[in-house]
Design an enzyme around this catalytic site. Structure first.
Site, short mmCIF file in Angstrom:
data_model
loop_
_atom_site.label_atom_id
_atom_site.label_comp_id
_atom_site.label_asym_id
_atom_site.label_seq_id
_atom_site.Cartn_x
_atom_site.Cartn_y
_atom_site.Cartn_z
CE LYS A 17 -5.28 -3.10 -0.03
NZ LYS A 17 -5.95 -2.00 -0.70
CB SER B 54 -0.97 -0.06 1.18
OG SER B 54 -2.07 0.78 0.96
#
Length: 146
Positions: free
Chosen positions: A52, A27
């Site tokens: 991600k 992320s």
């Protein structure tokens, strides 16, 4: 976008930066690593990151169930889609080497090859996206929201 004044930078531009990523990096970590790499500001070390790259919103429904809606995705400045792909390092290694771990925990940089890092950040090895890429992205945005 947010801009940091040049007199307030934590790491001077003349200092090389190395970012370690691995399968546990996801992320926002991938966004930071990808952005610094694409802007020729850092060398990425380690192994492929998690991948991600989607931003999702979760909505609770009256019947107790939920709805997960993808609202955006992470893309590096060079246009690399992170989702399911991850960030690939410039220098590969499966785990943080013991001597690197000791460097992280201390201020002793005598064993760091700064010349190698500077070479990897040189314009001959690091290519930032050209203006055409940004023009294409702008055209897509205009088409989508016009």
């Amino acid at each position: 976008p947010f801009r940091t004044p040049s007199d307030k930078m934590i790491v001077p531009k003349s200092d090389p930066v190395v970012i370690w990523v691995d399968g546990g990096s996801a992320s926002a970590t991938e966004v930071l690593a990808g952005a610094l790499h694409d802007q020729c500001r850092a060398v990425v070390m380690g192994s492929k990151s998690f991948g991600k790259g989607l931003i999702q919103a979760v909505y609770g429904l009256k019947n107790g169930s939920g709805l997960v809606l993808t609202v955006a995705k992470y893309v590096t400045p060079a246009g690399t889609d992170i989702q399911g792909v991850g960030i690939y390092p410039d220098i590969t290694g499966n785990s943080v080497p013991g001597n690197l771990m000791s460097l992280i925990m201390s201020t002793d940089t005598s064993r760091v090859d700064f010349n190698d890092i500077k070479e990897r950040l040189s314009p001959s090895m690091c290519k930032a996206p050209d203006q055409l890429y940004y023009l294409q992205a702008l055209r897509l945005l205009i088409r989508r929201f016009a």
